[in-house]
Design a protein around this motif. Structure first.
Motif, PDB file in Angstrom:
ATOM      1  N   ILE A   7       0.857  -1.184   0.000  1.00  0.00           N
ATOM      2  CA  ILE A   7       0.000   0.000   0.000  1.00  0.00           C
ATOM      3  C   ILE A   7       0.892   1.233   0.000  1.00  0.00           C
ATOM      4  N   GLU A   8       0.514   2.191  -0.815  1.00  0.00           N
ATOM      5  CA  GLU A   8       1.247   3.448  -0.880  1.00  0.00           C
ATOM      6  C   GLU A   8       0.241   4.589  -0.926  1.00  0.00           C
ATOM      7  N   THR A   9       0.379   5.536   0.004  1.00  0.00           N
ATOM      8  CA  THR A   9      -0.543   6.666   0.063  1.00  0.00           C
ATOM      9  C   THR A   9       0.190   7.922   0.507  1.00  0.00           C
ATOM     10  N   ASP A  10      -0.247   9.059   0.005  1.00  0.00           N
ATOM     11  CA  ASP A  10       0.287  10.343   0.466  1.00  0.00           C
ATOM     12  C   ASP A  10      -0.294  10.717   1.826  1.00  0.00           C
ATOM     13  N   GLY A  11      -1.307   9.964   2.294  1.00  0.00           N
ATOM     14  CA  GLY A  11      -1.978  10.259   3.554  1.00  0.00           C
ATOM     15  C   GLY A  11      -1.246   9.762   4.788  1.00  0.00           C
ATOM     16  N   ALA A  12      -0.097   9.121   4.572  1.00  0.00           N
ATOM     17  CA  ALA A  12       0.713   8.632   5.696  1.00  0.00           C
ATOM     18  C   ALA A  12       2.176   8.893   5.366  1.00  0.00           C
ATOM     19  N   PRO A  13       2.998   9.039   6.393  1.00  0.00           N
ATOM     20  CA  PRO A  13       4.411   9.308   6.146  1.00  0.00           C
ATOM     21  C   PRO A  13       5.075   8.192   5.344  1.00  0.00           C
ATOM     22  N   SER A  14       6.013   8.583   4.520  1.00  0.00           N
ATOM     23  CA  SER A  14       6.828   7.610   3.801  1.00  0.00           C
ATOM     24  C   SER A  14       8.285   8.026   3.965  1.00  0.00           C
ATOM     25  N   ASN A  15       9.166   7.083   3.736  1.00  0.00           N
ATOM     26  CA  ASN A  15      10.591   7.385   3.841  1.00  0.00           C
ATOM     27  C   ASN A  15      11.359   6.407   2.971  1.00  0.00           C
ATOM     28  N   ASP A  16      12.655   6.453   3.052  1.00  0.00           N
ATOM     29  CA  ASP A  16      13.497   5.589   2.225  1.00  0.00           C
ATOM     30  C   ASP A  16      13.862   4.277   2.904  1.00  0.00           C
ATOM     31  N   ASN A  17      13.272   3.993   4.056  1.00  0.00           N
ATOM     32  CA  ASN A  17      13.572   2.752   4.754  1.00  0.00           C
ATOM     33  C   ASN A  17      12.946   1.573   4.015  1.00  0.00           C
ATOM     34  N   PRO A  18      13.487   0.380   4.190  1.00  0.00           N
ATOM     35  CA  PRO A  18      13.036  -0.785   3.413  1.00  0.00           C
ATOM     36  C   PRO A  18      11.781  -1.457   3.974  1.00  0.00           C
ATOM     37  N   TYR A  19      10.652  -0.759   3.935  1.00  0.00           N
ATOM     38  CA  TYR A  19       9.380  -1.362   4.315  1.00  0.00           C
ATOM     39  C   TYR A  19       8.242  -0.619   3.626  1.00  0.00           C
ATOM     40  N   SER A  20       7.098  -1.273   3.544  1.00  0.00           N
ATOM     41  CA  SER A  20       5.900  -0.685   2.935  1.00  0.00           C
ATOM     42  C   SER A  20       5.094   0.037   3.999  1.00  0.00           C
ATOM     43  N   GLN A  21       4.288   1.000   3.580  1.00  0.00           N
ATOM     44  CA  GLN A  21       3.384   1.670   4.516  1.00  0.00           C
ATOM     45  C   GLN A  21       2.375   0.668   5.061  1.00  0.00           C
ATOM     46  N   GLY A  22       2.000  -0.248   4.251  1.00  0.00           N
ATOM     47  CA  GLY A  22       1.103  -1.323   4.620  1.00  0.00           C
ATOM     48  C   GLY A  22       1.166  -2.394   3.548  1.00  0.00           C
TER      49      GLY A  22
END
Length: 129
Positions: A7-22
């Motif tokens: 899952i990828e959304t602009d509604g939650a923080p993202s970063n360059d770490n190796p994991y998905s938002q969900g």
């Protein structure tokens, strides 16, 4: 690996770490741990522990929505990480106000430190079937 959808959304923080938002696997959405970070600025929100708890839950809600769920209504399990158990009751108040009457299962643990030195972080599991 099982059939999963990140899952990828602009509604939650993202970063360059190796994991998905969900990640959605079948009818379940596994939401990564979130601190009280504003996804637009990438900064920790100002305010008391209640305001920070609200931001954490908003991040989780946005990931569940993006996964096809109905926000916090579909969350079935939450893990709360606190750096200070003195915040426990205040986090409970803010948490309870967000979830209302249908409360998910929950675990709360004290940890020595969280990324960016935030005071609260949560991860969640939601049913999105």
């Amino acid at each position: 690996m099982a059939d999963t959808d990140p899952i990828e959304t602009d509604g939650a923080p993202s970063n360059d770490n190796p994991y998905s938002q969900g990640v959605v696997a079948g009818d379940t959405c596994y939401v990564s741990g979130y601190g009280p970070v504003d996804p637009e600025t990438g900064e920790t929100v100002d305010g008391d522990i209640e305001a920070q708890t609200d931001r954490v839950l908003e991040n989780i809600e946005n990931v569940v929505d993006e996964a096809g769920g109905n926000g916090l209504e579909d969350v079935v399990k939450v893990t709360v990480y606190l750096t200070d158990l003195e915040d426990y009751e205040r986090v409970n108040e803010a948490y309870g106000a967000q979830f209302g009457d249908e409360l998910p299962a929950r675990v709360c643990v004290a940890v020595s430190r969280l990324p960016e030195d935030v005071r609260v972080e949560m991860d969640a599991t939601a049913y999105v079937g």
